[in-house]
Design a protein around this motif. Sequence first.
Motif, PDB file in Angstrom:
ATOM      1  N   ARG A 105     -23.405 -19.494  33.060  1.00 33.22           N
ATOM      2  CA  ARG A 105     -23.513 -19.432  34.519  1.00 33.22           C
ATOM      3  C   ARG A 105     -24.957 -19.091  34.893  1.00 33.22           C
ATOM      4  O   ARG A 105     -25.441 -18.001  34.583  1.00 33.22           O
ATOM      5  CB  ARG A 105     -22.552 -18.378  35.076  1.00 33.22           C
ATOM      6  N   THR A 106     -25.614 -20.010  35.570  1.00 31.39           N
ATOM      7  CA  THR A 106     -27.032 -19.840  35.881  1.00 31.39           C
ATOM      8  C   THR A 106     -27.293 -19.382  37.316  1.00 31.39           C
ATOM      9  O   THR A 106     -28.443 -19.250  37.721  1.00 31.39           O
ATOM     10  CB  THR A 106     -27.789 -21.150  35.626  1.00 31.39           C
ATOM     11  N   ARG A 107     -26.256 -19.147  38.075  1.00 32.13           N
ATOM     12  CA  ARG A 107     -26.348 -18.577  39.417  1.00 32.13           C
ATOM     13  C   ARG A 107     -25.212 -17.565  39.576  1.00 32.13           C
ATOM     14  O   ARG A 107     -24.075 -17.918  39.284  1.00 32.13           O
ATOM     15  CB  ARG A 107     -26.203 -19.661  40.506  1.00 32.13           C
ATOM     16  N   ARG A 182     -21.121 -12.225  25.697  1.00 37.09           N
ATOM     17  CA  ARG A 182     -20.097 -12.836  24.854  1.00 37.09           C
ATOM     18  C   ARG A 182     -19.110 -13.689  25.642  1.00 37.09           C
ATOM     19  O   ARG A 182     -18.523 -14.630  25.106  1.00 37.09           O
ATOM     20  CB  ARG A 182     -19.338 -11.749  24.083  1.00 37.09           C
ATOM     21  N   SER A 183     -18.913 -13.383  26.910  1.00 36.27           N
ATOM     22  CA  SER A 183     -17.975 -14.162  27.708  1.00 36.27           C
ATOM     23  C   SER A 183     -18.516 -15.552  28.022  1.00 36.27           C
ATOM     24  O   SER A 183     -17.751 -16.463  28.352  1.00 36.27           O
ATOM     25  CB  SER A 183     -17.656 -13.430  29.017  1.00 36.27           C
ATOM     26  N   GLN A 184     -19.825 -15.720  27.923  1.00 33.01           N
ATOM     27  CA  GLN A 184     -20.445 -17.009  28.213  1.00 33.01           C
ATOM     28  C   GLN A 184     -20.989 -17.699  26.969  1.00 33.01           C
ATOM     29  O   GLN A 184     -21.174 -18.922  26.981  1.00 33.01           O
ATOM     30  CB  GLN A 184     -21.605 -16.837  29.198  1.00 33.01           C
ATOM     31  N   MET A 185     -21.269 -16.933  25.921  1.00 35.41           N
ATOM     32  CA  MET A 185     -21.993 -17.447  24.767  1.00 35.41           C
ATOM     33  C   MET A 185     -21.183 -17.228  23.492  1.00 35.41           C
ATOM     34  O   MET A 185     -21.252 -16.167  22.869  1.00 35.41           O
ATOM     35  CB  MET A 185     -23.351 -16.756  24.666  1.00 35.41           C
ATOM     36  N   PRO A 186     -20.443 -18.232  23.055  1.00 32.10           N
ATOM     37  CA  PRO A 186     -19.577 -18.060  21.883  1.00 32.10           C
ATOM     38  C   PRO A 186     -20.319 -17.776  20.600  1.00 32.10           C
ATOM     39  O   PRO A 186     -19.772 -17.160  19.687  1.00 32.10           O
ATOM     40  CB  PRO A 186     -18.821 -19.397  21.810  1.00 32.10           C
ATOM     41  N   GLY A 187     -21.585 -18.172  20.510  1.00 30.50           N
ATOM     42  CA  GLY A 187     -22.351 -17.947  19.294  1.00 30.50           C
ATOM     43  C   GLY A 187     -22.657 -16.489  19.010  1.00 30.50           C
ATOM     44  O   GLY A 187     -23.007 -16.127  17.882  1.00 30.50           O
ATOM     45  N   LEU A 222     -33.442 -27.343  34.234  1.00 27.80           N
ATOM     46  CA  LEU A 222     -33.098 -27.291  32.821  1.00 27.80           C
ATOM     47  C   LEU A 222     -31.598 -27.438  32.605  1.00 27.80           C
ATOM     48  O   LEU A 222     -30.809 -26.733  33.230  1.00 27.80           O
ATOM     49  CB  LEU A 222     -33.539 -25.951  32.224  1.00 27.80           C
ATOM     50  N   PRO A 223     -31.181 -28.321  31.709  1.00 24.73           N
ATOM     51  CA  PRO A 223     -29.780 -28.307  31.286  1.00 24.73           C
ATOM     52  C   PRO A 223     -29.488 -26.987  30.567  1.00 24.73           C
ATOM     53  O   PRO A 223     -30.386 -26.380  29.970  1.00 24.73           O
ATOM     54  CB  PRO A 223     -29.685 -29.492  30.320  1.00 24.73           C
ATOM     55  N   ASN A 224     -28.263 -26.548  30.617  1.00 27.39           N
ATOM     56  CA  ASN A 224     -27.901 -25.271  29.995  1.00 27.39           C
ATOM     57  C   ASN A 224     -28.319 -25.198  28.539  1.00 27.39           C
ATOM     58  O   ASN A 224     -28.827 -24.171  28.060  1.00 27.39           O
ATOM     59  CB  ASN A 224     -26.401 -25.039  30.116  1.00 27.39           C
ATOM     60  N   GLN A 225     -28.088 -26.282  27.788  1.00 29.81           N
ATOM     61  CA  GLN A 225     -28.368 -26.256  26.359  1.00 29.81           C
ATOM     62  C   GLN A 225     -29.852 -26.197  26.033  1.00 29.81           C
ATOM     63  O   GLN A 225     -30.231 -25.930  24.897  1.00 29.81           O
ATOM     64  CB  GLN A 225     -27.737 -27.471  25.663  1.00 29.81           C
ATOM     65  N   ASN A 226     -30.686 -26.401  27.038  1.00 31.63           N
ATOM     66  CA  ASN A 226     -32.132 -26.335  26.825  1.00 31.63           C
ATOM     67  C   ASN A 226     -32.750 -25.052  27.357  1.00 31.63           C
ATOM     68  O   ASN A 226     -33.979 -24.939  27.428  1.00 31.63           O
ATOM     69  CB  ASN A 226     -32.808 -27.548  27.461  1.00 31.63           C
ATOM     70  N   GLY A 227     -31.903 -24.066  27.723  1.00 29.36           N
ATOM     71  CA  GLY A 227     -32.447 -22.767  28.092  1.00 29.36           C
ATOM     72  C   GLY A 227     -32.418 -22.414  29.548  1.00 29.36           C
ATOM     73  O   GLY A 227     -33.197 -21.569  30.003  1.00 29.36           O
ATOM     74  N   ALA A 228     -31.524 -23.035  30.318  1.00 25.92           N
ATOM     75  CA  ALA A 228     -31.436 -22.759  31.753  1.00 25.92           C
ATOM     76  C   ALA A 228     -31.151 -21.275  32.012  1.00 25.92           C
ATOM     77  O   ALA A 228     -30.579 -20.585  31.175  1.00 25.92           O
ATOM     78  CB  ALA A 228     -30.321 -23.614  32.367  1.00 25.92           C
ATOM     79  N   LYS A 244     -35.322 -18.754  25.398  1.00 27.79           N
ATOM     80  CA  LYS A 244     -34.507 -19.436  26.406  1.00 27.79           C
ATOM     81  C   LYS A 244     -33.701 -18.426  27.229  1.00 27.79           C
ATOM     82  O   LYS A 244     -33.463 -17.305  26.800  1.00 27.79           O
ATOM     83  CB  LYS A 244     -33.548 -20.413  25.712  1.00 27.79           C
ATOM     84  N   SER A 245     -33.278 -18.870  28.401  1.00 27.81           N
ATOM     85  CA  SER A 245     -32.392 -18.072  29.276  1.00 27.81           C
ATOM     86  C   SER A 245     -32.860 -16.624  29.362  1.00 27.81           C
ATOM     87  O   SER A 245     -32.126 -15.680  29.051  1.00 27.81           O
ATOM     88  CB  SER A 245     -30.946 -18.160  28.774  1.00 27.81           C
ATOM     89  N   ILE A 246     -34.082 -16.445  29.810  1.00 24.26           N
ATOM     90  CA  ILE A 246     -34.733 -15.131  29.845  1.00 24.26           C
ATOM     91  C   ILE A 246     -34.170 -14.265  30.972  1.00 24.26           C
ATOM     92  O   ILE A 246     -34.008 -14.724  32.106  1.00 24.26           O
ATOM     93  CB  ILE A 246     -36.252 -15.297  30.014  1.00 24.26           C
ATOM     94  N   VAL A 247     -33.901 -13.001  30.652  1.00 29.04           N
ATOM     95  CA  VAL A 247     -33.446 -12.046  31.673  1.00 29.04           C
ATOM     96  C   VAL A 247     -34.384 -10.857  31.822  1.00 29.04           C
ATOM     97  O   VAL A 247     -34.312 -10.141  32.821  1.00 29.04           O
ATOM     98  CB  VAL A 247     -32.019 -11.536  31.377  1.00 29.04           C
ATOM     99  N   ARG A 248     -35.270 -10.625  30.828  1.00 26.44           N
ATOM    100  CA  ARG A 248     -36.188  -9.494  30.936  1.00 26.44           C
ATOM    101  C   ARG A 248     -37.510  -9.809  30.251  1.00 26.44           C
ATOM    102  O   ARG A 248     -37.540 -10.412  29.178  1.00 26.44           O
ATOM    103  CB  ARG A 248     -35.589  -8.233  30.294  1.00 26.44           C
ATOM    104  N   ILE A 249     -38.599  -9.391  30.905  1.00 20.39           N
ATOM    105  CA  ILE A 249     -39.941  -9.501  30.347  1.00 20.39           C
ATOM    106  C   ILE A 249     -40.560  -8.111  30.398  1.00 20.39           C
ATOM    107  O   ILE A 249     -40.609  -7.490  31.461  1.00 20.39           O
ATOM    108  CB  ILE A 249     -40.800 -10.502  31.140  1.00 20.39           C
ATOM    109  N   ARG A 250     -40.994  -7.627  29.230  1.00 19.60           N
ATOM    110  CA  ARG A 250     -41.620  -6.299  29.165  1.00 19.60           C
ATOM    111  C   ARG A 250     -43.029  -6.405  28.600  1.00 19.60           C
ATOM    112  O   ARG A 250     -43.253  -7.059  27.582  1.00 19.60           O
ATOM    113  CB  ARG A 250     -40.816  -5.354  28.268  1.00 19.60           C
TER     114      ARG A 250
END
Length: 325
Positions: A105-107, A182-187, A222-228, A244-250
């Motif tokens: 989910r990207t939004r 884990r609810s979004q990313m089975p890997g 970006l398509p999801n599989q490419n790091g959206a 990919k799919s960055i949520v934090r930058i420190r």
Amino acid sequence: MFIKRPPNGIDLPFPSEITPRAVYEGRRDFLARIAATAAVGTGIWEMANREAFAQAAGQRLAAQANPALSTSEKQTPFKDATRYNNFYEFGTDKSDPAENAHTLRTRPWTVTIEGEVKKPVTLDIDRLLKLAPLEERIYRLRCVEGWSMVIPWVGYPLSHLLRQVEPTGNARFVEFTTLADRSQMPGLRSRVLDWPYVEGLRMDEAMHPLSLLTVGMYGQVLPNQNGAPVRLVVPWKYGFKSAKSIVRIRLLGKQPRTAWNDSAPNEYGFYSNVNPNVDHPRWSQATERRIGEDGFFQPKRKTLMFNGYDQVASLYTGMDLKKFY
């Protein structure tokens, strides 16, 4: 009875052009049966993944071409760039991300920038998109396994974002953390890595004009599989450095621990610059195969130092690039 007509004089479709109700209602059952088969033909694969691709279809991005930082090489076909991926959060096989990433989910989406900065901030994806004018840059992407692509990425220099938060004098490195849900990313159920996925750059690498904060490819989101919805592209380094799919930058004063360097330090160094003279312990890096272009029996290409981006060579003056691999 009032009949609503479409605007601008557009004609309504003929009855023969409308999908029959029975066909429409049976569509989901049909796709489910297709997805359950073991067939691997390109046409069948695209039918089984149509809903995943639909997330990106039609969501165009206005971007100015940047020929000065683009290669003129033939681009990898979209279908190859979006079905042959490394994104272990969705599986370890190259086809897994395209099969599984529809769950992402990207939004809404936010990215937090913190650490050694004067103005820490959390930005939602829409505000992130508007921080700087978007550019399209055609970059080579070289993967450590020996394959490469040429992709038209859409984004803006990472330096634009970092300057907004005003790095302190202690900032020496930049750490990127990706989503781990884990609810979004089975890997994430696998133990192949210690989640979440973390990558890092030295500050001067992050500020280099080639380092691209990326929100699209091929003129669309970006398509999801490419790091959206937002990722990094650092074209002179092996692909796993481009988080990919960055949520934090420190921003940090010391070198961060990174996922692959932690997992296998003898195979994956912190710098991971594309270097044909430094072999992976299990295979040579001297050559590569271009996805979507070279057949299995076609001769491989010679790998270029820094993936051909010689303008970054000055960042590593005086460094032993066999030691700092």
